[in-house]
Structures are given as structure tokens and as C-alpha cells.
Design an enzyme around this catalytic site. Structure first.
Site, short mmCIF file in Angstrom:
data_model
loop_
_atom_site.label_atom_id
_atom_site.label_comp_id
_atom_site.label_asym_id
_atom_site.label_seq_id
_atom_site.Cartn_x
_atom_site.Cartn_y
_atom_site.Cartn_z
N GLY A 194 0.85 -1.32 0.00
CA GLY A 194 0.11 0.14 0.20
C GLY A 194 0.85 1.28 -0.08
O GLY A 194 1.74 1.09 0.71
N GLY A 252 1.14 4.75 3.33
CA GLY A 252 2.12 3.95 2.97
C GLY A 252 3.07 4.68 2.14
O GLY A 252 4.41 4.65 2.29
N VAL A 259 -3.99 2.24 16.38
CA VAL A 259 -5.19 2.82 17.38
C VAL A 259 -4.70 4.12 17.63
O VAL A 259 -3.62 4.37 17.93
CB VAL A 259 -5.48 2.14 18.86
N LYS A 262 -11.24 -0.31 17.51
CA LYS A 262 -10.04 0.38 18.25
C LYS A 262 -10.42 -0.10 19.65
O LYS A 262 -9.15 -0.51 20.53
CB LYS A 262 -9.86 1.63 18.07
P1 NDP Z 1 -5.44 4.42 1.24
O1 NDP Z 1 -6.65 4.23 0.84
O2 NDP Z 1 -4.73 5.80 1.07
O3 NDP Z 1 -4.34 3.63 0.61
C1 NDP Z 1 -4.52 2.17 0.39
C2 NDP Z 1 -3.25 1.83 -0.57
O4 NDP Z 1 -3.51 0.26 -0.38
C3 NDP Z 1 -3.31 2.29 -1.95
O5 NDP Z 1 -1.81 2.57 -2.56
C4 NDP Z 1 -4.03 1.15 -2.73
O6 NDP Z 1 -3.46 1.12 -3.90
C5 NDP Z 1 -3.43 -0.11 -2.05
N1 NDP Z 1 -3.93 -1.28 -2.27
C6 NDP Z 1 -5.44 -1.45 -1.66
N2 NDP Z 1 -5.96 -2.52 -1.88
C7 NDP Z 1 -4.74 -3.29 -2.77
C8 NDP Z 1 -4.71 -4.57 -3.02
N3 NDP Z 1 -5.82 -5.32 -3.30
N4 NDP Z 1 -3.48 -4.68 -3.82
C9 NDP Z 1 -2.39 -3.80 -3.74
N5 NDP Z 1 -2.56 -2.61 -3.31
C10 NDP Z 1 -3.96 -2.34 -2.71
O7 NDP Z 1 -5.15 4.09 2.93
P2 NDP Z 1 -4.60 4.77 4.06
O8 NDP Z 1 -2.93 4.89 3.84
O9 NDP Z 1 -5.34 5.72 4.55
O10 NDP Z 1 -4.74 3.64 5.26
C11 NDP Z 1 -3.91 2.33 5.06
C12 NDP Z 1 -4.00 1.86 6.49
O11 NDP Z 1 -3.75 2.41 7.67
C13 NDP Z 1 -5.63 1.57 6.76
O12 NDP Z 1 -5.59 0.08 7.49
C14 NDP Z 1 -6.02 2.50 7.66
O13 NDP Z 1 -7.18 1.99 8.69
C15 NDP Z 1 -4.59 2.81 8.57
N6 NDP Z 1 -4.59 3.89 9.04
C16 NDP Z 1 -4.92 5.32 8.31
C17 NDP Z 1 -4.63 6.55 8.85
C18 NDP Z 1 -4.87 7.63 8.12
O14 NDP Z 1 -4.82 8.84 8.59
N7 NDP Z 1 -5.00 7.60 6.79
C19 NDP Z 1 -4.43 6.54 10.32
C20 NDP Z 1 -4.47 5.34 11.17
C21 NDP Z 1 -4.64 4.01 10.53
P3 NDP Z 1 -3.64 2.20 -5.03
O15 NDP Z 1 -2.92 3.58 -4.52
O16 NDP Z 1 -2.73 1.87 -6.42
O17 NDP Z 1 -4.98 2.15 -5.17
N1 HSE Z 2 -11.24 7.56 10.21
C1 HSE Z 2 -10.48 7.43 11.34
C2 HSE Z 2 -10.80 8.88 12.28
C3 HSE Z 2 -8.91 7.43 11.02
O1 HSE Z 2 -11.49 9.65 11.95
O2 HSE Z 2 -10.12 8.96 13.22
C4 HSE Z 2 -8.06 7.13 11.83
O3 HSE Z 2 -8.27 5.82 12.26
#
Ligand code: NDP
Ligand code: HSE
Length: 439
Positions: free
Chosen positions: A13, A18, A133, A206
């Protein structure tokens, strides 16, 4: 000095989190290596679409759509795809091949945690999840390590930034829930589909993770009582502030003592006294308030989301996992030795604030007090305001608003009280029932 081979790191990701983790490893790899005692080789970043725009620059040759091949042969796999599948299968595949896994995926952990922890234990691999979390806030490691010698009795957490932002706007700016949600969406806090946030699913995941860790007991997601914020009205928020409270969506994990004791986890809106530290958590920030027997109350506060902020927590886990890879020894295992009963919400006791619209005539207060008495719920405070003629539910009949605060009562007794009040002839309506926490 012994030199250790470089560790092969794979990221699944490259979205908000990521892309930032990849960027940090690419730009600050040398510094991270100095802290670890071995180099980090970023061997690939799995995505769905190689050509999708990214928040940071990732060399094209590192991007792949073949996540399964990438996982094989990595020493450390960082799962930042989100969702249940294929994340679960890939994480299992990584663990089974002996790789350590770092994830921020609360949905996957809350749903498949036991299976993943068991797989890690089978091969002596590690599964780290500090970012799952409360984003950047260190809370997993303090619960797992710093408080390992103490006994956690309670956790009160504001663990969802979107809902805290919405409730804060309703309180401080006077927006309705719909207006505040629109603001949260416009500012990028809320997802296009905000259901997981406003219905409390995200916070419940969480809560399951926190309760499992804090009480050394597996707390399944379906044992977490969940209520979102969709029924919270602007009137409730205004009335709460007048009474010295603020409305917060809390994740509450309790250790319940006694013969029928155990642990409980619940998510619901609650009244928090204005002087409680959680009342001062504004905007999209998160905070986790922990009570432990020896340490007393502790509060962990900061950014609960955001790509770069969450990357901080992920990278802390990368360094920890990589250090263990270098020095050897057993990984950090899941602790579930206490195996306490996981209790339903009916076993919980707390205080309540109930707002009623009632007829304003002789004997009404006695009738209402009788209902509370009949169900063993003790009234602590009572405030009455006369409703101007024509404004209440009963037209020109004299009516009043009663705001009743209770002593601690069980959920079951409180529910029975509310049912009786609803059917009572002197009660025009039960306007609001909110739990009071943090007193
Ligand atoms: P995004 O939706 O921004 O990114 C997801 C990434 O995963 C993308 O790059 C996507 O690829 C890739 N992806 C999804 N499905 C597949 C697949 N089947 N095969 C290969 N690649 C895949 O997610 P976030 O970065 O926001 O979140 C990531 C994790 O972190 C989640 O579990 C979320 O709950 C957690 N999290 C996020 C926070 C936040 O602030 N965003 C805070 C705390 C936790 P592509 O780019 O090509 O679509
Ligand atoms: N959707 C979540 C929030 C992102 O609003 O806090 C972090 O898990």
C-alpha cells in the site's frame, strides 16, 4: 563489531500512510539503520495501480501489483492497504514465511486478530500495530510494555478524529450534525462514506484492540457495544455545556470486579465533565485516558490520523521489529493469559443524565421519582425548567423540562426505568438519555 546483513522491507500500500512510510525509509534510511544496527533495503511497494498519483515520489521500479510475490522473501512486511482481504491473506503469508509484520489495519486486527497472533506465535514472528489505534499517539507500546507490571482498570478514549471534530464543531461553532459533517468532509477529515466513523464502527474496532491488550483477554469485535453519533442533537450539546459537560464519542474499556466480573468494551456518546482532561480534546485530535492501579490516571494525546503522523508510529514499529531481527530472541507475543469473561453492556454500571418533558402539575415529581425508585435507580440531581405555553408537546397544557442525573446504575435498570418513563401518563417525551463518564 558484528555487521548484520541488510533487512528486506516490503510495503503493501502506498496511499496516505504507505507513501509517507516509503518516503521516510527512502530519505532517512541511513539514520534508521544506525538506530537498528542493520541496513534497511526497501525491496518493493505493492499497489493496485502503478500509475496512480502518489503523495510522495516512489521510484517506479519499486512499485508492483504482485503483492504475494513481494511478501515472499521479505524480512519485514508493512501492511498499509487497509480492509480485510487481501490484507489478511498477505499478512498470514508473510508471518508463515517468518517475516515480521507491521500493520495499521484496525479493521483486520479487530476481526482476525486471534488468527494472526496465533500464526505469528507459531513461527516466532512479530506482529506490531502501534498505528492501528489513535494514529501517531503511542498507546499500544505503553499498554503492552510500560504498564506491563501494572493493572489497567479502565480506558476512556477519544479514538475517532472525525467524530470528535464533528461534536466539537457542534459545541464550539454551533453547527448541526449535518453541517459539521459537511465541514469535516470539505476539510478532508471525513471519508466520502463516513459510516464507519459516525456510526462508531471505527472506534469499536479500536476499543476491541485496546481492551484485548489492556486486560490480557481476547475481546471480540462483536462483543463491543456500539452507538454512533447520528442521534446526537445540537440541543443536547447545548444543554450539556449549560450543565457543565461536553458530549464526546468515547471508547470505554472497563475491568468489572466482583463475583460476576470480567471486562467490557463499549463505544457511545457520553457526557464528559468540562474539567476532565478529555473535555479539552478539540478538533480531530485523539486522546486515550488510562487508569491503572499503581500509576493512577495517565493521558496520551495527539494526532489520531494523517499520513505523515501515522507513518511515525509505523516507523517506530519498523525499528523495533528490525532490532529484534538483528539481536534475535523471541518476538513480542500476544498476552491473553487473563482470559477474563467478556461481559455485555447490561453488566456495566455508570451514571446517566435523562431529560424529560413532563406535565407541570402537583404530584408529577413524586410520580417520576417513584419510577426511578421502582427500578432501584437513585436520583442524584434534578433541575426543572418551565416550558413556555404552546412550546411543549402538550400544546397549552402546563409543561416542564426535567433534567435528572442519576447515581451509578446498571444499564439493565436504567433501560427498564426509561421504558417505564416512556409509558407514564405524566411524561410527554423522553428527550434525551446520555451516559456520564469521567466523574
Ligand atoms: P489509502 O486508501 O490511502 O491507501 C491504500 C493503499 O493500498 C493504496 O496505495 C492502494 O493502491 C493499496 N491497495 C489497496 N488494495 C490493494 C490491493 N488489493 N493490492 C495492492 N494494493 C492495494 O489508505 P490509508 O493509507 O489511509 O490507510 C492504510 C491503513 O492505515 C488502513 O488500514 C487504515 O485504517 C490505517 N490508518 C490510516 C490512517 C490515516 O490517517 N489515513 C490513520 C491510522 C490508521 P492504489 O494506490 O494503487 O489504489
Ligand atoms: N477515520 C479515522 C478517524 C482515521 O477519523 O479517526 C484513523 O483511524
Amino acid at each position: 563489531m558484528i555487521s548484520y546483513r541488510n533487512l528486506r522491507v516490503a510495503i503493501l500500500g502506498a496511499g496516505s500512510v504507505g507513501s509517507q512510510v516509503a518516503d521516510q525509509i527512502l530519505r532517512h534510511g541511513d539514520e534508521l539503520s544506525s538506530r537498528i544496527g542493520a541496513g534497511l533495503d526497501l525491496v518493493g511497494v505493492a499497489v493496485r495501480d502503478i500509475d496512480a498519483p502518489r503523495d510522495t515520489e516512489i521510484p517506479r521500479e519499486l512499485l508492483t501489483t504482485d503483492a504475494e510475490s513481494l511478501v515472499r522473501g521479505a524480512d519485514v512486511v508493512i501492511e498499509l492497504m487497509g480492509g480485510l482481504e487481501p490484507a489478511r491473506t498477505l499478512v498470514l503469508s508473510a508471518l508463515n514465511s517468518g517475516a515480521d509484520v507491521i500493520t495499521a489495519n484496525k479493521a483486520m486486527l479487530a476481526t482476525h486478530g486471534p488468527e494472526l497472533f496465533d500464526a505469528a506465535a507459531q513461527v516466532g514472528a512479530q506482529l506490531y500495530y502501534e498505528a492501528a489505534v489513535a494514529g501517531a499517539i503511542p498507546i499500544i507500546r505503553p499498554l503492552r510494555d510500560s504498564l506491563a507490571g501494572d493493572r489497567v482498570t479502565r480506558i476512556l478514549g477519544i479514538v475517532n478524529g472525525t467524530t470528535n471534530f464533528i461534536l466539537d464543531r457542534m459545541d464550539t461553532v454551533g453547527e448541526s450534525l449535518e453541517e459539521a459533517l459537511a465541514t469535516a468532509t470539505a476539510l478532508g477529515y471525513a471519508e466520502a462514506d463516513p459510516t464507519a466513523d459516525i456510526e462508531g464502527y471505527d472506534a469499536a474496532q479500536k476499543a476491541a484492540i485496546l481492551a484485548s491488550l489492556a486486560f490480557h483477554t481476547r475481546v471480540p469485535l462483536d462483543a463491543v457495544h456500539r452507538e454512533g453519533i447520528t442521534s446526537v442533537s445540537r440541543d443536547q450539546v447545548v444543554a450539556a455545556r449549560k450543565a457543565g459537560y461536553v458530549v464526546k464519542l468515547l471508547a470505554i474499556c472497563d475491568r468489572i470486579e466482583g463475583e460476576n466480573g470480567g471486562v467490557s468494551a463499549r463505544v457511545h456518546p457520553a457526557l464528559v465533565p468540562l474539567e476532565h482532561p478529555l473535555a479539552a480534546v478539540h478538533g480531530a485530535n485523539n486522546a486515550v485516558f488510562v487508569e491503572a492501579e499503581a500509576a493512577g490516571p495517565l493521558m496520551f494525546y495527539g494526532a489520531g490520523a494523517g499520513g505523515i503522523q501515522t507513518a511515525s508510529a509505523v516507523l517506530g514499529d519498523v525499528v523495533s521489529a528490525a532490532r529484534r531481527h538483528v539481536v534475535g530472541g523471541p518476538g513480542v507475543a500476544e498476552s491473553q493469559h487473563a482470559n477474563l469473561p467478556v461481559l455485555p453492556i447490561s453488566a456495566v454500571t455508570t451514571r446517566y443524565q435523562i431529560t424529560l418533558e413532563v406535565a407541570d402539575r402537583a404530584g408529577v415529581l413524586a410520580a417520576i421519582a417513584g419510577v426511578f425508585q421502582d427500578h432501584g435507580v437513585s436520583v442524584e440531581t434534578l433541575a426543572q425548567t418551565v416550558i413556555p405555553a404552546g412550546e411543549g408537546h402538550a400544546g397549552d397544557q402546563p409543561a416542564a423540562t426535567l433534567v435528572i442525573g442519576t447515581h451509578e446504575a446498571s444499564e439493565a435498570d436504567l433501560a427498564a426505568t426509561v421504558t417505564s418513563l416512556t409509558g407514564n401518563a405524566v411524561v410527554h417525551s423522553v428527550t434525551s438519555v446520555l451516559r456520564v463518564e469521567g466523574l
